[in-house]
Design a protein around this motif. Structure first.
Motif, PDB file in Angstrom:
ATOM      1  N   THR A  15     -10.537  -3.586  -7.579  1.00  0.00           N
ATOM      2  CA  THR A  15     -10.072  -2.488  -6.563  1.00  0.00           C
ATOM      3  C   THR A  15      -9.079  -3.777  -6.061  1.00  0.00           C
ATOM      4  N   ILE A  16      -8.068  -3.051  -5.563  1.00  0.00           N
ATOM      5  CA  ILE A  16      -6.875  -3.435  -5.142  1.00  0.00           C
ATOM      6  C   ILE A  16      -7.268  -3.936  -3.334  1.00  0.00           C
ATOM      7  N   THR A  17      -6.336  -4.900  -2.535  1.00  0.00           N
ATOM      8  CA  THR A  17      -6.655  -4.811  -1.436  1.00  0.00           C
ATOM      9  C   THR A  17      -5.545  -5.409  -0.989  1.00  0.00           C
ATOM     10  N   LEU A  18      -4.652  -4.442   0.584  1.00  0.00           N
ATOM     11  CA  LEU A  18      -3.466  -4.785   0.392  1.00  0.00           C
ATOM     12  C   LEU A  18      -3.631  -5.415   2.503  1.00  0.00           C
ATOM     13  N   PRO A  19      -2.361  -6.006   2.611  1.00  0.00           N
ATOM     14  CA  PRO A  19      -2.162  -7.003   3.579  1.00  0.00           C
ATOM     15  C   PRO A  19      -2.007  -6.337   4.977  1.00  0.00           C
ATOM     16  N   PRO A  20      -2.405  -6.331   5.736  1.00  0.00           N
ATOM     17  CA  PRO A  20      -2.249  -5.392   7.168  1.00  0.00           C
ATOM     18  C   PRO A  20      -0.944  -5.903   7.741  1.00  0.00           C
ATOM     19  N   ASP A  21      -0.191  -4.734   8.484  1.00  0.00           N
ATOM     20  CA  ASP A  21       1.575  -4.371   9.018  1.00  0.00           C
ATOM     21  C   ASP A  21       2.515  -4.874   7.899  1.00  0.00           C
ATOM     22  N   GLU A  22       1.932  -4.196   6.785  1.00  0.00           N
ATOM     23  CA  GLU A  22       3.181  -4.180   5.668  1.00  0.00           C
ATOM     24  C   GLU A  22       3.424  -2.998   4.962  1.00  0.00           C
ATOM     25  N   ASN A  23       3.784  -1.860   5.006  1.00  0.00           N
ATOM     26  CA  ASN A  23       4.362  -1.352   3.975  1.00  0.00           C
ATOM     27  C   ASN A  23       3.880  -0.843   2.679  1.00  0.00           C
ATOM     28  N   VAL A  24       3.153   0.281   1.818  1.00  0.00           N
ATOM     29  CA  VAL A  24       2.898   0.176   0.633  1.00  0.00           C
ATOM     30  C   VAL A  24       4.527   0.951  -0.368  1.00  0.00           C
ATOM     31  N   THR A  25       4.378   0.498  -1.258  1.00  0.00           N
ATOM     32  CA  THR A  25       4.803   1.626  -2.107  1.00  0.00           C
ATOM     33  C   THR A  25       4.395   1.420  -3.634  1.00  0.00           C
ATOM     34  N   PHE A  26       5.341   2.722  -4.738  1.00  0.00           N
ATOM     35  CA  PHE A  26       4.231   2.398  -5.643  1.00  0.00           C
ATOM     36  C   PHE A  26       5.508   2.679  -6.613  1.00  0.00           C
ATOM     37  N   VAL A  61       1.885  -1.407  -7.503  1.00  0.00           N
ATOM     38  CA  VAL A  61       1.479  -1.512  -6.161  1.00  0.00           C
ATOM     39  C   VAL A  61       2.377  -2.700  -5.669  1.00  0.00           C
ATOM     40  N   SER A  62       3.326  -2.736  -4.671  1.00  0.00           N
ATOM     41  CA  SER A  62       4.064  -3.337  -3.249  1.00  0.00           C
ATOM     42  C   SER A  62       3.640  -3.083  -2.475  1.00  0.00           C
ATOM     43  N   THR A  63       3.987  -4.587  -1.818  1.00  0.00           N
ATOM     44  CA  THR A  63       4.195  -3.752  -0.177  1.00  0.00           C
ATOM     45  C   THR A  63       4.989  -4.943  -0.128  1.00  0.00           C
ATOM     46  N   ILE A  64       5.859  -4.228   1.755  1.00  0.00           N
ATOM     47  CA  ILE A  64       7.565  -4.881   2.209  1.00  0.00           C
ATOM     48  C   ILE A  64       6.479  -5.395   3.408  1.00  0.00           C
ATOM     49  N   PRO A  65       7.536  -6.111   4.802  1.00  0.00           N
ATOM     50  CA  PRO A  65       6.680  -6.719   6.174  1.00  0.00           C
ATOM     51  C   PRO A  65       7.120  -5.469   6.324  1.00  0.00           C
ATOM     52  N   VAL A  66       6.479  -4.683   7.345  1.00  0.00           N
ATOM     53  CA  VAL A  66       6.871  -3.413   7.946  1.00  0.00           C
ATOM     54  C   VAL A  66       8.288  -3.646   9.299  1.00  0.00           C
ATOM     55  N   GLY A  67       9.106  -3.624   9.043  1.00  0.00           N
ATOM     56  CA  GLY A  67      10.972  -3.319   9.855  1.00  0.00           C
ATOM     57  C   GLY A  67      11.628  -4.748   9.234  1.00  0.00           C
ATOM     58  N   ASN A  68      11.369  -5.043   7.539  1.00  0.00           N
ATOM     59  CA  ASN A  68      12.098  -5.898   6.917  1.00  0.00           C
ATOM     60  C   ASN A  68      11.917  -5.102   5.797  1.00  0.00           C
ATOM     61  N   LYS A  69      14.269  -4.669   5.924  1.00  0.00           N
ATOM     62  CA  LYS A  69      14.575  -4.357   4.991  1.00  0.00           C
ATOM     63  C   LYS A  69      15.266  -4.131   4.206  1.00  0.00           C
ATOM     64  N   ALA A  87      13.897  -8.274   2.666  1.00  0.00           N
ATOM     65  CA  ALA A  87      12.683  -8.231   1.667  1.00  0.00           C
ATOM     66  C   ALA A  87      12.565  -7.952   0.483  1.00  0.00           C
ATOM     67  N   ASN A  88      11.924  -8.368  -0.442  1.00  0.00           N
ATOM     68  CA  ASN A  88      12.186  -8.079  -1.931  1.00  0.00           C
ATOM     69  C   ASN A  88      10.065  -7.976  -1.905  1.00  0.00           C
ATOM     70  N   GLY A  89       9.624  -6.808  -2.207  1.00  0.00           N
ATOM     71  CA  GLY A  89       8.410  -6.465  -2.202  1.00  0.00           C
ATOM     72  C   GLY A  89       7.284  -7.383  -2.873  1.00  0.00           C
ATOM     73  N   THR A  90       6.513  -7.368  -2.777  1.00  0.00           N
ATOM     74  CA  THR A  90       5.312  -8.731  -2.815  1.00  0.00           C
ATOM     75  C   THR A  90       4.504  -7.604  -3.797  1.00  0.00           C
ATOM     76  N   ILE A  91       3.998  -7.988  -5.498  1.00  0.00           N
ATOM     77  CA  ILE A  91       3.478  -7.241  -5.893  1.00  0.00           C
ATOM     78  C   ILE A  91       2.108  -7.536  -5.883  1.00  0.00           C
ATOM     79  N   ILE A  92       1.007  -6.526  -5.177  1.00  0.00           N
ATOM     80  CA  ILE A  92       0.007  -6.880  -5.447  1.00  0.00           C
ATOM     81  C   ILE A  92      -0.898  -6.254  -6.243  1.00  0.00           C
ATOM     82  N   GLY A  93      -0.623  -5.702  -7.570  1.00  0.00           N
ATOM     83  CA  GLY A  93      -1.710  -5.002  -8.714  1.00  0.00           C
ATOM     84  C   GLY A  93      -0.730  -3.916  -9.423  1.00  0.00           C
TER      85      GLY A  93
END
Length: 246
Positions: free
Chosen positions: A127-138, A144-152, A154-160
């Protein structure tokens, strides 16, 4: 006389079954990624020691139209659509692996990536668990990657990475829950060629006009079978009258 009654009765019964299939397709015309069901019936001779003069009607195996539906953009970050062939692996209500084309996703209160029906979406390692307060991109390969909300910046963090599969269509069977599974219940292998489009949804592939025309034709066929049964009854009554006069 029994030949006419039996043939008309069984044909009418299976015509009603076909109407149920068409009705089910029409009911899912707005269901994301829905694949329309196919149904047909055929006449089969009755096997006996006598001459094969009698037939009965049986349903052919209900199939699936795997044609891809149209993809329309939604601009919603958690919406994805399979481009071409392929499936998204999910965890069904029994914890088993199943497949869907419905890509309208959500994140539950525990951060799990799920379908709108609350089924966990599977990644290549579970399963895929995403951190809170972060935008998700595919990405198109399902990463699946996430970027902190409001941070344009920072590089995305790969979740899976989503588990995307593409088993042969003839090895898939639709369950009562609308999900597809392999006939032998063995999880399909990951297919690296399957691609997704982010911010988009695949429409149902049900053709509304074709389904409505089919519904009208089936209703007319059923009416014809009822008239045949009525004719058989009238003929039987007349034959009984003639015999009583003899």
């Amino acid at each position: 006389m029994d030949k006419l009654i039996y043939t008309a009765m069984t044909s009418g019964k299976h015509t009603l079954a076909q109407m149920d299939t068409v009705t089910h397709n029409l009911a899912n015309i707005s269901t994301d990624g829905f694949k329309s069901q196919l149904d047909s019936f055929r006449a089969v001779p009755v096997v006996s020691n006598d001459l094969p003069t009698q037939t009965f009607v049986v349903d052919a195996t209900v199939g699936t139209n795997f044609t891809a539906g149209a993809i329309h953009p939604t601009d919603r970050a958690l919406d994805i659509a399979i481009k071409g062939q392929g499936w998204i692996a999910v965890e069904d209500a029994n914890g088993k692996e199943a497949y869907t084309r419905g890509g309208s996703l959500q994140v539950n209160q525990n951060g799990l990536l799920q379908t709108q029906r609350g089924l966990n979406v599977l990644g290549e390692s579970g399963t895929i668990t995403l951190p809170p307060d972060e935008n998700v991109t595919f990405s198109k390969d399902g990463t699946v990657s996430t970027i902190p909300v409001g941070n344009k910046v920072a590089n995305g963090t790969i979740i899976g990475r989503l588990k995307l599969v593409n088993p042969p269509e003839n090895t898939l069977v639709r369950g009562d829950d609308g999900l597809f599974r392999t006939k032998d219940n063995v999880p399909a292998e990951i297919d690296g060629t399957v691609q997704v489009a982010s911010g988009a949804i695949e429409d149902s592939n049900v053709n509304s006009v074709e389904s409505l025309v089919s519904m009208i034709n089936l209703a007319r066929n059923f009416d014809m079978h009822v008239k045949l049964l009525t004719s058989a009854q009238n003929n039987d009554e007349k034959a009984s009258t003639v015999l009583n006069l003899a």
